[in-house]
Design a protein around this motif. Structure first.
Motif, PDB file in Angstrom:
ATOM      1  N   ASN A 103      -2.370   0.671  -3.920  1.00  0.00           N
ATOM      2  CA  ASN A 103      -1.960  -0.599  -3.316  1.00  0.00           C
ATOM      3  C   ASN A 103      -3.131  -1.302  -2.647  1.00  0.00           C
ATOM      4  OD1 ASN A 103       0.553  -1.675  -3.692  1.00  0.00           O
ATOM      5  ND2 ASN A 103       1.519  -0.591  -2.014  1.00  0.00           N
ATOM      6  N   ASP A 104      -3.922  -0.538  -1.888  1.00  0.00           N
ATOM      7  CA  ASP A 104      -5.012  -1.139  -1.112  1.00  0.00           C
ATOM      8  C   ASP A 104      -6.164  -1.601  -1.987  1.00  0.00           C
ATOM      9  OD1 ASP A 104      -3.527  -0.637   1.126  1.00  0.00           O
ATOM     10  OD2 ASP A 104      -4.665   1.125   1.764  1.00  0.00           O
ATOM     11  N   THR A 105      -6.425  -0.883  -3.079  1.00  0.00           N
ATOM     12  CA  THR A 105      -7.585  -1.216  -3.905  1.00  0.00           C
ATOM     13  C   THR A 105      -7.257  -2.222  -5.009  1.00  0.00           C
ATOM     14  OG1 THR A 105      -7.141   0.743  -5.274  1.00  0.00           O
ATOM     15  CG2 THR A 105      -8.730   0.983  -3.484  1.00  0.00           C
ATOM     16  N   LEU A 106      -6.085  -2.094  -5.628  1.00  0.00           N
ATOM     17  CA  LEU A 106      -5.741  -2.957  -6.759  1.00  0.00           C
ATOM     18  C   LEU A 106      -4.720  -4.034  -6.406  1.00  0.00           C
ATOM     19  CD1 LEU A 106      -5.496  -0.318  -9.646  1.00  0.00           C
ATOM     20  CD2 LEU A 106      -7.474  -1.657  -8.912  1.00  0.00           C
ATOM     21  N   GLY A 107      -4.099  -3.931  -5.237  1.00  0.00           N
ATOM     22  CA  GLY A 107      -3.125  -4.942  -4.829  1.00  0.00           C
ATOM     23  C   GLY A 107      -1.691  -4.498  -5.071  1.00  0.00           C
ATOM     24  N   HIS A 108      -0.765  -5.248  -4.466  1.00  0.00           N
ATOM     25  CA  HIS A 108       0.652  -4.881  -4.534  1.00  0.00           C
ATOM     26  C   HIS A 108       1.224  -5.019  -5.943  1.00  0.00           C
ATOM     27  CE1 HIS A 108       1.164  -4.257  -0.250  1.00  0.00           C
ATOM     28  NE2 HIS A 108       0.478  -5.360  -0.031  1.00  0.00           N
ATOM     29  N   HIS A 109       0.685  -5.956  -6.719  1.00  0.00           N
ATOM     30  CA  HIS A 109       1.186  -6.103  -8.093  1.00  0.00           C
ATOM     31  C   HIS A 109       0.938  -4.819  -8.882  1.00  0.00           C
ATOM     32  CE1 HIS A 109       2.110  -7.826 -11.991  1.00  0.00           C
ATOM     33  NE2 HIS A 109       0.928  -7.424 -12.434  1.00  0.00           N
ATOM     34  N   ALA A 110      -0.268  -4.270  -8.755  1.00  0.00           N
ATOM     35  CA  ALA A 110      -0.579  -3.016  -9.446  1.00  0.00           C
ATOM     36  C   ALA A 110       0.275  -1.880  -8.895  1.00  0.00           C
ATOM     37  CB  ALA A 110      -2.061  -2.687  -9.296  1.00  0.00           C
ATOM     38  N   GLY A 111       0.522  -1.902  -7.583  1.00  0.00           N
ATOM     39  CA  GLY A 111       1.389  -0.884  -6.991  1.00  0.00           C
ATOM     40  C   GLY A 111       2.794  -0.944  -7.555  1.00  0.00           C
TER      41      GLY A 111
END
Length: 482
Positions: A103-111
């Protein structure tokens, strides 16, 4: 004339009949159209109601059943088990690893994409009549419904762990995760779904504590242990609030001049009924309960209070300094670092009179986040020490990247001296590196003359341990609770 009148009336009646028929036809069309609209509205309303019903019982992201639906289904399984004890049910509590990093590195969309893919992978590992639900965040719960053998549960759990350990492609990047699974078999003595989920959750935390990526089956001793931990946490909160800890002081000694380099302050907890609680145990309780920051500030205020009453350098023959063990959690937010500096400033103490010791194991877990905070403390004038060096897997790059003034060799290396030539050579190598990098080495845990002699022979300058000087209990200090 009569004939014409009759003809006129007949034509008028025919025209009226045609008009009436046309009006009936138009009205029928209007009614049919209204019926079609009403029928469409009814269908749309049914669809909306079905969607609302679906949404009320399903997770909006993964479209899996939600916690409410899972609990309802589990209640039925418990009732079935109580009526037919031979039927087998189990709940799996699944927690994902590294979700926050994704989540922190790729963003919430990736999460979100990650969670959707996880739900698909788990679904492929289970049977059609089993129920998989999203419990919240990165947690899933699974009800294994009426299986044949207890070994089936472990087999399915192993499949899930293996499946989630495979790489995920998120935003064209290969990411890895894992799963820790707690298993609770549904037994007749359970009275609610919450009880089963609670026990599966407890088993999951046990799995995580054993190293993640594994499964653990719940047993009643886990619940007893959790209750003991909860009681200990409550007592710790009370003792911290009422300031019932004892403060001790132990010096780090210059082995050549016998003068203190600094004194380390730490607390001991002697509970009225539980007795002496080990330092490692109550610091772990403080970490898990989120009270570690308050504990460190308690020690920091005690150190500042002591420094204000300490004799000056001319009277004691050395520059007084006091060391405090500081959790790495203080460095994860700039506001917390500033809070530390504010406490020092409000106490009227120079930061140069304080030493902060950071545990190597904490540094391993979160090293990428704390370098700016450590540099800020260094600029303020605080002396920095890397504690327990060698106890974990610290990279030598830390010694190049971080502005530590001293490193403390872990006491386990000192304990084996002088019989372990390997450890003696290792300490010599660290001392050689320290000479090039402009920091000094402290040998921690010197408990015998033979250990001191071995360290003196390799020209180790600083040491700490009960052979040099035992810890001294400090009188109660008048700390403010600011």
């Amino acid at each position: 004339a009569v004939a014409l009148e009759r003809k006129f009336r007949a034509e008028a009646m025919h025209a009226y009949s045609e008009q009436l028929e046309e009006r009936v036809k138009e009205r029928t069309i209007e009614l049919n159209r209204a019926n079609d609209v009403l029928r469409q509205q009814i269908e749309e309303r049914k669809e909306i109601e079905l969607k609302l019903l679906h949404d009320a019982h399903h997770d909006s992201l993964t479209d899996l059943p939600n916690r409410s639906m899972f609990a309802s289904r589990l209640e039925l399984a418990i009732a079935n088990k109580q009526r037919y004890p031979e039927n087998l049910f189990a709940v799996l509590f699944i927690d994902l690893d590294r979700f926050k990093i994704i989540n922190d590195t790729l963003g919430h969309h990736a999460g979100d994409e990650f969670l959707i893919e996880v739900s698909k992978r788990i679904t492929k590992c289970i049977r059609g009549h089993d129920l998989l639900a999203r419990h919240g965040g990165d947690e899933f719960v699974l009800l294994l419904d009426n299986f044949d053998y207890t070994s089936d549960v472990e087999e399915i759990s192993a499949r899930i762990i293996d499946s989630i350990s495979e790489p995920f492609i998120l935003d064209d990047k290969e990411m890895y995760s894992g799963a820790s699974i707690g298993i609770a078999h549904v037994e007749p003595y359970y009275r609610s779904a919450d009880e089963v989920i609670r026990d599966a959750d407890a088993a999951m935390y046990q799995a995580k504590s054993l190293g993640r990526g594994r499964m653990v089956i719940f047993d009643k001793s886990m619940r007893e242990r959790l209750l003991e931990e909860l009681e200990l946490e409550n007592e710790f909160r009370r003792s911290l609030r009422d300031r019932e800890f004892e403060c001790y002081l132990q010096p780090v000694i210059n082995l050549n001049t016998k003068q203190p380099l600094y004194h380390e302050i730490y607390v001991r907890w002697v509970h009225p009924s539980l007795g002496k609680i080990s330092r490692e145990q109550f610091r772990q309780v403080a970490e898990q309960s989120g009270l570690i920051l308050e504990l460190d500030l308690y020690q920091l205020r005690a150190a500042c209070e002591l420094l204000k009453t300490w004799p000056d350098a001319e009277r004691v023959g050395y520059e007084p300094k006091i060391a405090v063990n500081v959790s790495i959690n203080h460095l994860l937010q700039s506001s917390l670092v500033q809070k530390i500096l504010n406490v020092i400033s409000e106490a009227g103490v120079s930061p140069a009179a304080l030493v902060f010791e950071f545990d190597e194991n904490d540094l391993n877990r979160r090293s990428q986040y704390i370098l700016p905070a450590i540099k800020k403390l260094k600029r303020a004038g605080v002396t920095l020490v890397l504690d327990n060096f060698g106890s974990g897997l610290a990279s030598l790059s830390y010694l190049f990247s971080y502005p530590f003034d001293y490193i403390k060799i872990d006491h386990r290396f000192i304990k084996s001296l002088p019989r372990s030539l390997r450890n003696l050579r290792l300490i010599q190598s660290i001392m050689l590196i320290s000479g090039h990098l402009k920091f000094d080495v402290i040998a921690e845990g010197i408990d015998s003359y033979s250990q001191l002699e071995a360290l003196t022979e390799i020209e180790c300058i600083y040491g700490q341990g009960k052979y040099l000087e035992s810890s001294q209990l400090l009188p109660a200090l008048n700390q403010s609770s600011a």
